[in-house]
Design an enzyme around this catalytic site. Structure first.
Site, PDB file in Angstrom:
ATOM      1  N   ASP A  45       0.844  -1.198   0.000  1.00 37.79           N
ATOM      2  CA  ASP A  45       0.000   0.000   0.000  1.00 37.79           C
ATOM      3  C   ASP A  45       0.879   1.249   0.000  1.00 37.79           C
ATOM      4  O   ASP A  45       1.678   1.456   0.919  1.00 37.79           O
ATOM      5  CB  ASP A  45      -0.895   0.024   1.254  1.00 37.79           C
ATOM      6  CG  ASP A  45      -1.810   1.240   1.261  1.00 37.79           C
ATOM      7  OD1 ASP A  45      -2.847   1.185   0.585  1.00 37.79           O
ATOM      8  OD2 ASP A  45      -1.468   2.250   1.905  1.00 37.79           O
ATOM      9  N   TYR A  50       3.065   9.743  -0.209  1.00 38.28           N
ATOM     10  CA  TYR A  50       4.110   9.130   0.641  1.00 38.28           C
ATOM     11  C   TYR A  50       5.516   9.360   0.081  1.00 38.28           C
ATOM     12  O   TYR A  50       6.500   9.120   0.782  1.00 38.28           O
ATOM     13  CB  TYR A  50       3.890   7.621   0.820  1.00 38.28           C
ATOM     14  CG  TYR A  50       2.571   7.219   1.447  1.00 38.28           C
ATOM     15  CD1 TYR A  50       1.700   8.164   2.002  1.00 38.28           C
ATOM     16  CD2 TYR A  50       2.178   5.891   1.485  1.00 38.28           C
ATOM     17  CE1 TYR A  50       0.488   7.797   2.548  1.00 38.28           C
ATOM     18  CE2 TYR A  50       0.962   5.513   2.045  1.00 38.28           C
ATOM     19  CZ  TYR A  50       0.121   6.468   2.569  1.00 38.28           C
ATOM     20  OH  TYR A  50      -1.080   6.090   3.113  1.00 38.28           O
ATOM     21  N   LYS A  73      -2.649   5.978  -4.358  1.00 39.44           N
ATOM     22  CA  LYS A  73      -3.765   6.920  -4.113  1.00 39.44           C
ATOM     23  C   LYS A  73      -3.450   8.273  -4.731  1.00 39.44           C
ATOM     24  O   LYS A  73      -2.285   8.698  -4.707  1.00 39.44           O
ATOM     25  CB  LYS A  73      -3.979   7.114  -2.592  1.00 39.44           C
ATOM     26  CG  LYS A  73      -3.939   5.818  -1.799  1.00 39.44           C
ATOM     27  CD  LYS A  73      -4.153   6.004  -0.314  1.00 39.44           C
ATOM     28  CE  LYS A  73      -3.845   4.725   0.443  1.00 39.44           C
ATOM     29  NZ  LYS A  73      -2.441   4.530   0.816  1.00 39.44           N
ATOM     30  N   HIS A 106      -7.553   9.571  -2.266  1.00 38.67           N
ATOM     31  CA  HIS A 106      -6.954   9.504  -0.929  1.00 38.67           C
ATOM     32  C   HIS A 106      -7.854  10.113   0.150  1.00 38.67           C
ATOM     33  O   HIS A 106      -7.996   9.565   1.245  1.00 38.67           O
ATOM     34  CB  HIS A 106      -5.586  10.201  -0.958  1.00 38.67           C
ATOM     35  CG  HIS A 106      -4.659   9.753   0.117  1.00 38.67           C
ATOM     36  ND1 HIS A 106      -3.290   9.759  -0.023  1.00 38.67           N
ATOM     37  CD2 HIS A 106      -4.882   9.288   1.367  1.00 38.67           C
ATOM     38  CE1 HIS A 106      -2.738   9.303   1.089  1.00 38.67           C
ATOM     39  NE2 HIS A 106      -3.676   9.018   1.945  1.00 38.67           N
TER      40      HIS A 106
HETATM   41  P1  NAP Z   1       0.183   1.412  11.954  1.00 36.12           P
HETATM   42  O1  NAP Z   1       0.443   0.401  10.917  1.00 36.12           O
HETATM   43  O2  NAP Z   1      -1.018   1.306  12.809  1.00 36.12           O
HETATM   44  O3  NAP Z   1       1.423   1.494  12.962  1.00 36.12           O
HETATM   45  C1  NAP Z   1       2.728   1.632  12.497  1.00 36.12           C
HETATM   46  C2  NAP Z   1       3.592   1.782  13.758  1.00 36.12           C
HETATM   47  O4  NAP Z   1       3.526   0.572  14.520  1.00 36.12           O
HETATM   48  C3  NAP Z   1       5.047   2.040  13.453  1.00 36.12           C
HETATM   49  O5  NAP Z   1       5.513   2.938  14.444  1.00 36.12           O
HETATM   50  C4  NAP Z   1       5.696   0.672  13.646  1.00 36.12           C
HETATM   51  O6  NAP Z   1       6.997   0.833  14.118  1.00 36.12           O
HETATM   52  C5  NAP Z   1       4.846   0.047  14.710  1.00 36.12           C
HETATM   53  N1  NAP Z   1       4.725  -1.416  14.581  1.00 36.12           N
HETATM   54  C6  NAP Z   1       4.479  -2.134  13.456  1.00 36.12           C
HETATM   55  N2  NAP Z   1       4.390  -3.440  13.746  1.00 36.12           N
HETATM   56  C7  NAP Z   1       4.610  -3.557  15.080  1.00 36.12           C
HETATM   57  C8  NAP Z   1       4.664  -4.648  15.964  1.00 36.12           C
HETATM   58  N3  NAP Z   1       4.453  -5.894  15.546  1.00 36.12           N
HETATM   59  N4  NAP Z   1       4.931  -4.403  17.282  1.00 36.12           N
HETATM   60  C9  NAP Z   1       5.121  -3.139  17.727  1.00 36.12           C
HETATM   61  N5  NAP Z   1       5.075  -2.056  16.933  1.00 36.12           N
HETATM   62  C10 NAP Z   1       4.819  -2.257  15.615  1.00 36.12           C
HETATM   63  O7  NAP Z   1       0.187   2.901  11.342  1.00 36.12           O
HETATM   64  P2  NAP Z   1       0.168   3.587   9.910  1.00 36.12           P
HETATM   65  O8  NAP Z   1       1.483   3.531   9.268  1.00 36.12           O
HETATM   66  O9  NAP Z   1      -0.476   4.908  10.134  1.00 36.12           O
HETATM   67  O10 NAP Z   1      -0.906   2.733   9.070  1.00 36.12           O
HETATM   68  C11 NAP Z   1      -0.555   1.644   8.252  1.00 36.12           C
HETATM   69  C12 NAP Z   1      -0.624   2.025   6.776  1.00 36.12           C
HETATM   70  O11 NAP Z   1      -1.925   2.486   6.430  1.00 36.12           O
HETATM   71  C13 NAP Z   1       0.274   3.191   6.388  1.00 36.12           C
HETATM   72  O12 NAP Z   1       1.635   2.857   6.361  1.00 36.12           O
HETATM   73  C14 NAP Z   1      -0.321   3.552   5.061  1.00 36.12           C
HETATM   74  O13 NAP Z   1       0.095   2.629   4.053  1.00 36.12           O
HETATM   75  C15 NAP Z   1      -1.806   3.414   5.351  1.00 36.12           C
HETATM   76  N6  NAP Z   1      -2.431   4.694   5.781  1.00 36.12           N
HETATM   77  C16 NAP Z   1      -3.386   5.228   4.961  1.00 36.12           C
HETATM   78  C17 NAP Z   1      -3.973   6.445   5.296  1.00 36.12           C
HETATM   79  C18 NAP Z   1      -5.025   7.018   4.390  1.00 36.12           C
HETATM   80  O14 NAP Z   1      -5.386   8.209   4.574  1.00 36.12           O
HETATM   81  N7  NAP Z   1      -5.531   6.247   3.446  1.00 36.12           N
HETATM   82  C19 NAP Z   1      -3.610   7.121   6.468  1.00 36.12           C
HETATM   83  C20 NAP Z   1      -2.651   6.537   7.299  1.00 36.12           C
HETATM   84  C21 NAP Z   1      -2.090   5.329   6.945  1.00 36.12           C
HETATM   85  P3  NAP Z   1       8.271   0.205  13.336  1.00 36.12           P
HETATM   86  O15 NAP Z   1       8.230   0.769  11.951  1.00 36.12           O
HETATM   87  O16 NAP Z   1       9.413   0.662  14.161  1.00 36.12           O
HETATM   88  O17 NAP Z   1       8.057  -1.285  13.369  1.00 36.12           O
END
Ligand code: NAP
Length: 257
Positions: A45, A50, A73, A106
């Site tokens: 994704d 990004y 997106k 997006h």
């Molecule tokens: P998330 O996946 O909820 O959390 C990522 C965080 O969790 C990072 O700090 C990561 O740290 C940590 N993490 C990952 N796996 C872990 C584990 N097993 N144990 C402990 N910590 C862990 O947050 P997100 O990046 O906001 O959301 C995921 C994806 O959704 C994004 O990367 C993006 O592709 C998408 N997104 C889309 C939108 C939208 O508007 N459509 C908005 C936000 C996000 P480390 O990297 O240090 O492991």
């Protein structure tokens, strides 16, 4: 049983687990995306916003493109017909691919008519540049407007969704309309992993807090796209398919302390 992939309204399939890549850049991004695909992630994704299309492009060129489900997106400021076409073509060049599996709006932009944006998306589908089209951060009223004018089906809504922040009504609406629901920030950006209820569940199931959150999303019927920059966590975040949370514990996690 949870699904390994979901059928979209247009007949294509989306894997239930993907790698989120927000904030992954440079050599860490290329390394993690490559390791993810080697480990068995079939869904990546990304988004124009990004700034990592080129890094992802350098990785996917070394794999069989047909084995990877790639989502990107278009920015909300680029929802005019011409801008969608221009930005999509640029994104394809940056990613070094002739098509996206899924292209999302997006964020909604109510100053641009949704018909105009969807006209561009329909053409991109007709030309084979995008296989499926969808939206992100759409509430029920945005979806209702879009569904009234859709030609090619709107297949997916990607929204924030984790035990501390989720909209059951929106999930129910999407499921009723057969719009696949993708949970972004499924770990609450790691901020919810120390929550007492989540930690108690992790102990009970002999899993990690992250696995509890991801499995909870899967059992709600959502696709999950956790982001990590760590190889160990890539593996941990995949290990969510061959065990389950009881319906009683699902209810407890629905409203964590
Ligand atoms: P998330 O996946 O909820 O959390 C990522 C965080 O969790 C990072 O700090 C990561 O740290 C940590 N993490 C990952 N796996 C872990 C584990 N097993 N144990 C402990 N910590 C862990 O947050 P997100 O990046 O906001 O959301 C995921 C994806 O959704 C994004 O990367 C993006 O592709 C998408 N997104 C889309 C939108 C939208 O508007 N459509 C908005 C936000 C996000 P480390 O990297 O240090 O492991």
């Amino acid at each position: 049983m949870v699904k390994l992939e979901y059928e979209l309204r247009d007949g294509n399939h989306i894997p239930a687990l993907g790698l989120g890549t927000w904030a992954l850049r440079g050599s860490r991004c290329t390394y993690i995306v490559k390791r993810a695909i080697e480990l068995g992630y079939k869904h990546i994704d990304t988004a124009d916003a990004y700034g990592n299309h080129e890094e992802i492009g350098t990785v996917i060129k070394d794999f069989d493109r047909s084995t990877i489900f790639l989502t990107s997106k278009v920015r909300p400021r680029s929802l005019r017909y011409r801008d969608v076409i221009k930005d999509c073509n640029r994104s394809l060049r940056e990613l070094g691919t002739s098509y996206l599996d899924l292209y999302l709006i997006h964020w909604p932009n109510e100053s641009i008519p949704i018909q105009e944006t969807l006209k561009a998306f329909n053409e991109l589908v007709d030309e084979g540049k995008i296989r499926s089209m969808g939206v992100s951060n759409f509430a029920v009223h945005h979806l209702n407007n879009a569904l009234q004018v859709e030609k090619q089906p709107i297949t997916n809504n990607q929204v924030k969704f984790h035990p501390y922040d989720y909209d059951q009504e929106l999930l129910d609406f999407c499921q009723k309309q057969n719009i696949v629901f993708t949970a972004y920030s499924p770990l609450g950006r790691a901020r919810i992993l120390h929550n007492q209820t989540i930690q108690e569940m992790a102990k009970k199931y002999n899993r990690t807090s992250a696995q509890i959150c991801l499995r909870w999303c899967l059992q709600k019927g959502a696709v999950v796209i956790p982001k990590t920059s760590s190889e160990e966590r890539l593996k941990e975040n995949m290990d969510i398919f061959d065990w389950k949370i009881t319906s009683e514990d699902m209810k407890t996690i629905d409203s964590p302390n």
